[in-house]
Design a protein around this motif. Structure first.
Motif, PDB file in Angstrom:
ATOM      1  N   GLN A  56      94.447   6.485 101.722  1.00  0.00           N
ATOM      2  CA  GLN A  56      95.526   6.928 100.824  1.00  0.00           C
ATOM      3  C   GLN A  56      96.319   8.095 101.410  1.00  0.00           C
ATOM      4  N   LEU A  57      95.678   8.895 102.279  1.00  0.00           N
ATOM      5  CA  LEU A  57      96.347  10.074 102.863  1.00  0.00           C
ATOM      6  C   LEU A  57      96.976   9.788 104.224  1.00  0.00           C
ATOM      7  N   ALA A  58      96.699   8.621 104.785  1.00  0.00           N
ATOM      8  CA  ALA A  58      97.219   8.279 106.113  1.00  0.00           C
ATOM      9  C   ALA A  58      98.750   8.113 106.062  1.00  0.00           C
ATOM     10  N   PRO A  59      99.439   8.267 107.219  1.00  0.00           N
ATOM     11  CA  PRO A  59      98.911   8.499 108.564  1.00  0.00           C
ATOM     12  C   PRO A  59      98.577   9.984 108.793  1.00  0.00           C
ATOM     13  N   PHE A  60      97.781  10.222 109.845  1.00  0.00           N
ATOM     14  CA  PHE A  60      97.338  11.570 110.173  1.00  0.00           C
ATOM     15  C   PHE A  60      97.877  11.986 111.534  1.00  0.00           C
ATOM     16  N   ARG A  61      98.104  13.305 111.670  1.00  0.00           N
ATOM     17  CA  ARG A  61      98.562  13.873 112.941  1.00  0.00           C
ATOM     18  C   ARG A  61      97.645  15.028 113.343  1.00  0.00           C
ATOM     19  N   CYS A  62      97.611  15.304 114.631  1.00  0.00           N
ATOM     20  CA  CYS A  62      96.800  16.405 115.151  1.00  0.00           C
ATOM     21  C   CYS A  62      97.484  17.735 114.858  1.00  0.00           C
ATOM     22  N   PRO A  63      96.790  18.721 114.284  1.00  0.00           N
ATOM     23  CA  PRO A  63      97.407  20.029 114.036  1.00  0.00           C
ATOM     24  C   PRO A  63      97.828  20.750 115.306  1.00  0.00           C
ATOM     25  N   THR A  64      97.237  20.359 116.438  1.00  0.00           N
ATOM     26  CA  THR A  64      97.526  21.051 117.688  1.00  0.00           C
ATOM     27  C   THR A  64      98.681  20.434 118.453  1.00  0.00           C
ATOM     28  N   CYS A  65      98.614  19.118 118.674  1.00  0.00           N
ATOM     29  CA  CYS A  65      99.622  18.465 119.531  1.00  0.00           C
ATOM     30  C   CYS A  65     100.577  17.559 118.763  1.00  0.00           C
ATOM     31  N   GLN A  66     100.347  17.368 117.450  1.00  0.00           N
ATOM     32  CA  GLN A  66     101.198  16.549 116.588  1.00  0.00           C
ATOM     33  C   GLN A  66     101.129  15.054 116.893  1.00  0.00           C
ATOM     34  N   GLU A  67     100.206  14.635 117.764  1.00  0.00           N
ATOM     35  CA  GLU A  67     100.050  13.209 118.059  1.00  0.00           C
ATOM     36  C   GLU A  67      99.315  12.512 116.915  1.00  0.00           C
ATOM     37  N   MET A  68      99.506  11.196 116.835  1.00  0.00           N
ATOM     38  CA  MET A  68      98.861  10.418 115.784  1.00  0.00           C
ATOM     39  C   MET A  68      97.350  10.375 115.994  1.00  0.00           C
ATOM     40  N   LEU A  69      96.620  10.381 114.878  1.00  0.00           N
ATOM     41  CA  LEU A  69      95.170  10.290 114.899  1.00  0.00           C
ATOM     42  C   LEU A  69      94.726   9.011 114.193  1.00  0.00           C
ATOM     43  N   ILE A  70      93.551   8.538 114.557  1.00  0.00           N
ATOM     44  CA  ILE A  70      92.952   7.407 113.869  1.00  0.00           C
ATOM     45  C   ILE A  70      91.680   7.866 113.173  1.00  0.00           C
ATOM     46  N   VAL A  71      91.291   7.132 112.111  1.00  0.00           N
ATOM     47  CA  VAL A  71      90.075   7.444 111.371  1.00  0.00           C
ATOM     48  C   VAL A  71      88.949   6.576 111.914  1.00  0.00           C
ATOM     49  N   LYS A  72      87.812   7.216 112.205  1.00  0.00           N
ATOM     50  CA  LYS A  72      86.667   6.488 112.745  1.00  0.00           C
ATOM     51  C   LYS A  72      85.418   6.807 111.929  1.00  0.00           C
ATOM     52  N   GLN A  73      84.545   5.819 111.811  1.00  0.00           N
ATOM     53  CA  GLN A  73      83.273   6.014 111.112  1.00  0.00           C
ATOM     54  C   GLN A  73      82.296   4.957 111.608  1.00  0.00           C
ATOM     55  N   GLY A  74      81.090   5.384 111.952  1.00  0.00           N
ATOM     56  CA  GLY A  74      80.102   4.447 112.470  1.00  0.00           C
ATOM     57  C   GLY A  74      78.798   4.537 111.722  1.00  0.00           C
ATOM     58  N   VAL A  75      77.793   3.843 112.238  1.00  0.00           N
ATOM     59  CA  VAL A  75      76.480   3.825 111.599  1.00  0.00           C
ATOM     60  C   VAL A  75      75.812   5.190 111.732  1.00  0.00           C
ATOM     61  N   LYS A  76      75.975   5.834 112.897  1.00  0.00           N
ATOM     62  CA  LYS A  76      75.317   7.106 113.159  1.00  0.00           C
ATOM     63  C   LYS A  76      76.229   8.313 112.973  1.00  0.00           C
ATOM     64  N   ARG A  77      77.531   8.094 112.999  1.00  0.00           N
ATOM     65  CA  ARG A  77      78.480   9.216 112.906  1.00  0.00           C
ATOM     66  C   ARG A  77      79.277   9.123 111.617  1.00  0.00           C
ATOM     67  N   ARG A  78      79.462  10.254 110.959  1.00  0.00           N
ATOM     68  CA  ARG A  78      80.219  10.298 109.713  1.00  0.00           C
ATOM     69  C   ARG A  78      81.701  10.117 109.992  1.00  0.00           C
ATOM     70  N   LEU A  79      82.484   9.986 108.926  1.00  0.00           N
ATOM     71  CA  LEU A  79      83.927   9.795 109.067  1.00  0.00           C
ATOM     72  C   LEU A  79      84.553  10.987 109.779  1.00  0.00           C
ATOM     73  N   HIS A  80      85.428  10.711 110.740  1.00  0.00           N
ATOM     74  CA  HIS A  80      86.100  11.764 111.493  1.00  0.00           C
ATOM     75  C   HIS A  80      87.413  11.238 112.047  1.00  0.00           C
ATOM     76  N   PHE A  81      88.223  12.141 112.564  1.00  0.00           N
ATOM     77  CA  PHE A  81      89.489  11.767 113.190  1.00  0.00           C
ATOM     78  C   PHE A  81      89.311  11.743 114.698  1.00  0.00           C
ATOM     79  N   ALA A  82      90.152  10.952 115.358  1.00  0.00           N
ATOM     80  CA  ALA A  82      90.048  10.860 116.813  1.00  0.00           C
ATOM     81  C   ALA A  82      91.432  10.629 117.413  1.00  0.00           C
TER      82      ALA A  82
END
Length: 365
Positions: free
Chosen positions: A24-50
């Motif tokens: 609902q909040l997408a799209p996301f950008r990097c606070p540092t470089c302003q490039e687009m980010l993607i949302v990732k989530q796996g079995v061992k890793r919690r939801l995060h941006f990349a």
């Protein structure tokens, strides 16, 4: 990556989101470089941006939020903004051009040695850039203590800037110890301020209450205090609690050295009392050496000018032997109240006079 900028321009924390909220909040950008980010989530890793490609530095959420707030503040005033700009061997948080002057904003959240503050400031200035430091993460609700680099920033700029609730605030005031100061935080519409701003907001009652507490607290008999103060006061028949009121002047220039401001003025008073024919400049340098501090190149001149101005406003001379010496505590309190209430009235009168003069000039224009 934990933090990102959502489509509304707000900083979001991935640790507080689930997959549906993130969509609902997408799209996301990097606070540092302003490039687009993607949302990732796996079995061992919690939801995060990349990133598709890596960038940036490890920064706290407070640092990101304050940097974003400063960028917004600059853009609202029409200044161009660049983030994470490499300038020789330094990486500036924000680079802008303010009225023809290229200016760096450094958002400082972690502890910083004063030597590092000075080195980074000098490096930017050698590159032809002005630099403004923002103290990030300060808790303004408590009795705020100031790190050594913050004291130097207040000496150089006559104020300290921070960010609170997305707004830029500035502190103007006077040091009352090695860590603490008396003053006020106010919303800032400009990064510049007058050297006399702290005096325009001087509160005589608050200052005399500070002096009352200082007079009632016995001086700790450390080896340094015994050598510089106690062992010199008693042969003169003086007590620490009955020092002349002029040993407690509000001097914003004392942000420039890491010495207790009252102790510095007391030792300067004793140096002038014992050697009245020495120049004031020499007495200031001697006092710094006695405390084992190396002041900045412009401290002595700044302190000298400010000290003489306050003495003149208080109708006192540099001859400290002519200063009134209270004989008991009630008389000392009377001297304190009279001098600083008079100083506050003088400041208010000069401020009103300046405003009337400015209004008159504008009317002519």
């Amino acid at each position: 990556m934990r933090f990102a900028i959502d489509r509304e321009g707000d900083i979001v924390d991935s640790f507080t989101l689930n997959r549906m909220q993130a969509e609902q909040l997408a799209p996301f950008r990097c606070p540092t470089c302003q490039e687009m980010l993607i949302v990732k989530q796996g079995v061992k890793r919690r939801l995060h941006f990349a990133h598709i490609h890596t960038c940036g530095r490890a920064e706290s959420v407070t640092h990101h939020q304050d940097k974003w707030a400063v960028c917004q503040w600059l853009q609202e005033k029409g200044y161009p903004v660049e983030q994470e700009v490499t300038i020789k061997n330094r990486r500036a948080d924000i680079l802008t051009n303010m009225d023809g002057q290229h200016t760096v904003f450094e958002i400082q959240a972690s502890p910083l040695r004063p030597e590092e503050y000075a080195e980074r400031t000098i490096d930017y200035r050698r590159a032809g850039l002005d630099v403004i430091w923002i103290a990030s993460g300060l808790d303004l609700r408590s009795n705020q203590s100031f790190q050594p680099w913050m004291r130097l920033e207040m000496f150089q700029r006559h104020r300290l800037l921070t960010v609170r609730n997305g707004r830029l605030l500035r502190f103007n005031g006077f040091p009352i110890s090695i860590k603490y100061g008396i003053g006020s935080w106010e919303i800032s519409s400009s990064v510049n301020t007058s050297p006399y701003e702290a005096y325009y907001r001087f509160d005589a009652f608050e200052w005399t209450e500070m002096i009352r507490r200082k007079r009632m607290s016995p001086l700790y008999p450390s080896p340094l205090n015994r050598r510089l103060i106690l062992n010199r006061l008693y042969p003169l028949g003086l007590l620490p609690a009955l020092l002349p009121t002029a040993c407690y002047l509000p001097l914003s220039s004392l942000w420039g050295i890491r010495v207790h401001p009252i102790d510095f003025q007391t030792v300067l008073y004793l140096n002038r009392y014992e050697s009245p024919h020495d120049s004031v400049e020499w007495s200031i340098q001697k006092t710094c050496r006695q405390f084992g501090v190396t002041p900045t190149s412009d401290f002595s001149q700044s302190f000298h000018v400010q000290w003489k101005q306050l003495l003149n406003a208080s109708r006192l001379s540099c001859d400290v032997r002519s200063w009134p010496h209270p004989k008991h505590y009630e008389e000392a309190r009377h001297h304190d109240t009279r001098l600083f209430q008079g100083l506050q009235r003088l400041i208010l009168q000069s401020t009103k006079s300046s405003k009337r003069k400015w209004t008159y000039v504008r009317g002519i224009d």
